[in-house]
Scaffold this motif. Structure first.
Motif, PDB file in Angstrom:
ATOM      1  N   ASN A  19      19.846  12.087  11.319  1.00 59.11           N
ATOM      2  CA  ASN A  19      21.012  12.843  10.869  1.00 59.11           C
ATOM      3  C   ASN A  19      22.008  11.944  10.153  1.00 59.11           C
ATOM      4  O   ASN A  19      22.620  12.327   9.158  1.00 59.11           O
ATOM      5  N   THR A  73      20.680  11.119   6.607  1.00 64.48           N
ATOM      6  CA  THR A  73      20.797  12.208   5.631  1.00 64.48           C
ATOM      7  C   THR A  73      22.233  12.659   5.448  1.00 64.48           C
ATOM      8  O   THR A  73      22.543  13.350   4.481  1.00 64.48           O
ATOM      9  N   TRP A 131      23.647  14.723   7.432  1.00 61.62           N
ATOM     10  CA  TRP A 131      23.778  16.067   8.009  1.00 61.62           C
ATOM     11  C   TRP A 131      24.344  15.979   9.422  1.00 61.62           C
ATOM     12  O   TRP A 131      24.059  15.047  10.165  1.00 61.62           O
ATOM     13  N   ARG A 132      25.161  16.927   9.792  1.00 62.53           N
ATOM     14  CA  ARG A 132      25.752  16.974  11.129  1.00 62.53           C
ATOM     15  C   ARG A 132      25.558  18.366  11.722  1.00 62.53           C
ATOM     16  O   ARG A 132      25.656  19.374  11.016  1.00 62.53           O
ATOM     17  N   ASP A 184      22.570  28.916   7.235  1.00 62.97           N
ATOM     18  CA  ASP A 184      22.395  27.629   6.559  1.00 62.97           C
ATOM     19  C   ASP A 184      20.974  27.084   6.739  1.00 62.97           C
ATOM     20  O   ASP A 184      20.461  26.994   7.859  1.00 62.97           O
ATOM     21  N   ASP A 186      19.749  24.032   6.312  1.00 57.22           N
ATOM     22  CA  ASP A 186      19.680  22.783   7.074  1.00 57.22           C
ATOM     23  C   ASP A 186      19.789  23.038   8.567  1.00 57.22           C
ATOM     24  O   ASP A 186      19.113  22.384   9.376  1.00 57.22           O
ATOM     25  N   HIS A 232      16.878  21.984  11.185  1.00 59.28           N
ATOM     26  CA  HIS A 232      17.094  21.050  12.291  1.00 59.28           C
ATOM     27  C   HIS A 232      16.917  21.719  13.650  1.00 59.28           C
ATOM     28  O   HIS A 232      16.473  21.064  14.608  1.00 59.28           O
TER      29      HIS A 232
END
Length: 372
Positions: free
Chosen positions: A4, A7, A9-10, A249, A251, A255
Motif C-alpha cells: 500500500n 502504490t 493507496w490507503r 471505488d 481500488d 484491495h
C-alpha cells in the motif's frame, strides 16, 4: 514497506457493511474485525432484516457491500413488487467476493432400487415437504426424471421432523434432504444407511435444462459439506455473494478481494460460513451467476491468472442484461411521472405499467448457467 505504501493507496477511514441481523451480522463482524485490526480501518456493520432495504442502501451508496443470494438479487433486478420503489429496482450490482454456500439433495435408503434419477418411476413414494401435493424442489427433480407429479405417490410425514425417518423406516422411497442437518446425520448412522441421487448437470445437461425450465435460478454442483455419503455427489448448490455497486471505488474492491483471499486463514474459523469465503468457491460460482463482477475483483482475478476469455464474455453478457433492465426501469419511471402514476410497490397502476414495459421490450429473465 507495505504494498500500500509503495502504490500510495490507503484504506478509507470507514468501511460500512449492511447485513441481515443474526447470522449475517455475525459473519460480517467475524472477518470485519480482523480486517479492521489489520488495516486500522473502522469496519461498521449495521443490521437490516429487509433485503429490499439492504440492496437499496448499497445501490444508493450508503453502504459498500451486502450479501445477495441468487433469488433475491434476481427479484431486485426484475423489480418484483417489493423492490419496485422509485429509488429501488435494478441497479448496476456487481460481485465483490463470496460469502456462503449451501448444498441440498435427495436421499434414498442405501438398499433402495433407486440408483439414479431415471429410476424414479410412476408410483415412487416421495415425502411431502408441505401440505401441497408437491413443491418447487420436487417439481424440478421430476422434470429432470421426466415423471409427472400425478404419477408420484405422495407420503405425508407425521410432523416436520419425520421426513427423513419416513424414508429410513420404509414408508417412503425418497426425500429432499440437507446434508448438514441432524436428521440426515442420524440416518447416515442408521442401517442400512443412505444414498444420494446424483444431479450431475455436467454429465446430463439435457436433464439439468429440464430442471432449470422449472427453476431458472437453480444451480447444481458437488456437495462439499455434510455427511460422508454426500461428499462429492452432485446436488443443488446455492452460493451467496457479497455484492456492491459498479460505482464503488475500484481500488477499494481490489484491495478488499486481495485481503479476503490472502488472509482467509486468519478468519476462516471465526464463523462456520467463513469456510466458503475462498477464491475456489468464488470462481466456481462465476461459472453460473448472472451477476457481473466489479472491476476491482476482475483486476485481482486477472493478477491471479484466473480471469479467462470465457469469463470476459460472460461478464459482457451479464452487464448488458443488467443495464437493459436498469435503463428500462428508469424509462418506465419517466412514463409513470408523465401519467402522474405514483411509483411505489403499493401502486397497482405502477406495477402494471412496469410489467407491460418488460413484455413490450422482450426483456429475458435472469437465469443461472451450467458453465461458462
Amino acid at each position: 514497506m507495505s504494498a500500500n505504501e509503495v502504490t500510495g493507496w490507503r484504506w478509507p477511514e470507514e468501511f460500512p457493511i449492511i447485513a441481515g441481523s443474526g447470522v449475517g451480522v455475525a459473519v460480517a463482524k467475524s472477518w470485519g474485525g480482523v480486517l479492521s485490526a489489520d488495516t486500522g480501518m473502522r469496519v461498521r456493520v449495521a443490521a437490516e432484516d429487509n433485503v429490499v432495504h439492504r440492496l437499496r442502501y448499497v445501490a444508493n451508496g450508503l453502504f459498500h457491500i451486502t450479501a445477495g443470494g441468487t433469488a433475491k438479487t434476481r427479484q431486485m433486478l426484475v423489480a418484483e413488487p417489493a423492490f419496485a420503489w422509485r429509488d429501488g429496482g435494478p441497479f448496476p450490482v456487481r460481485v465483490a467476493w463470496s460469502q456462503s454456500r449451501d448444498n441440498a439433495g435427495f436421499i434414498v435408503r442405501a438398499d433402495s432400487r433407486i440408483k439414479t434419477i431415471y429410476d424414479i418411476k410412476p408410483g415412487t413414494r416421495m415425502v411431502r415437504l408441505s401440505a401441497a401435493a408437491t413443491s418447487p424442489i420436487y417439481d424440478l427433480l421430476l422434470a429432470w426424471a421426466k415423471v409427472r407429479k400425478d404419477e408420484i405417490t405422495w407420503i405425508a410425514p407425521k410432523n416436520a421432523d419425520d421426513k427423513i425417518p419416513a424414508v429410513m423406516d420404509g414408508r417412503a422411497d425418497l426425500s429432499f434432504a440437507i446434508p448438514t442437518s441432524a436428521p440426515v446425520y442420524q440416518a447416515e448412522k442408521t442401517p442400512p444407511g443412505i444414498r444420494w441421487i446424483e444431479l450431475n448437470a455436467a454429465e446430463d445437461p439435457e436433464g439439468a435444462r429440464r430442471a432449470r425450465a422449472v427453476d431458472p435460478l437453480i444451480n447444481f454442483a458437488p456437495i462439499i459439506n455434510g455427511v460422508p455419503s454426500s461428499l462429492g455427489v452432485w446436488g443443488t448448490c446455492g452460493i451467496s455473494l457479497y455484492t456492491t455497486r459498479a460505482a464503488t471505488d475500484e481500488d477499494l474492491v481490489y484491495h478488499l478481494a486481495k485481503w479476503l483471499d490472502e488472509n482467509w486463514a486468519k478468519y476462516r474459523d471465526l464463523h462456520s460460513w467463513n469456510k466458503y469465503m475462498t477464491r475456489e468457491v468464488l470462481v466456481q460460482e462465476l461459472e453460473h451467476t448472472f451477476l457481473p463482477c466489479h472491476p476491482g475483483l476482475v483486476r485481482y482475478l486477472e493478477e491471479l491468472g484466473l480471469w479467462t476469455e470465457a469469463h470476459q464474455r460472460r461478464q459482457k453478457e451479464n452487464i448488458a442484461l443488467v443495464d437493459r433492465y436498469r435503463e428500462a426501469y428508469r424509462a418506465a419511471i419517466d412514463i409513470a411521472d408523465d401519467k402522474e402514476i405514483v411509483v411505489s410497490p403499493d401502486s397497482e397502476k405502477w406495477l402494471a405499467l412496469w410489467e407491460s414495459r418488460k413484455k413490450a421490450l422482450g426483456l429475458p429473465d435472469f437465469h443461472t448457467s451450467d458453465s461458462l
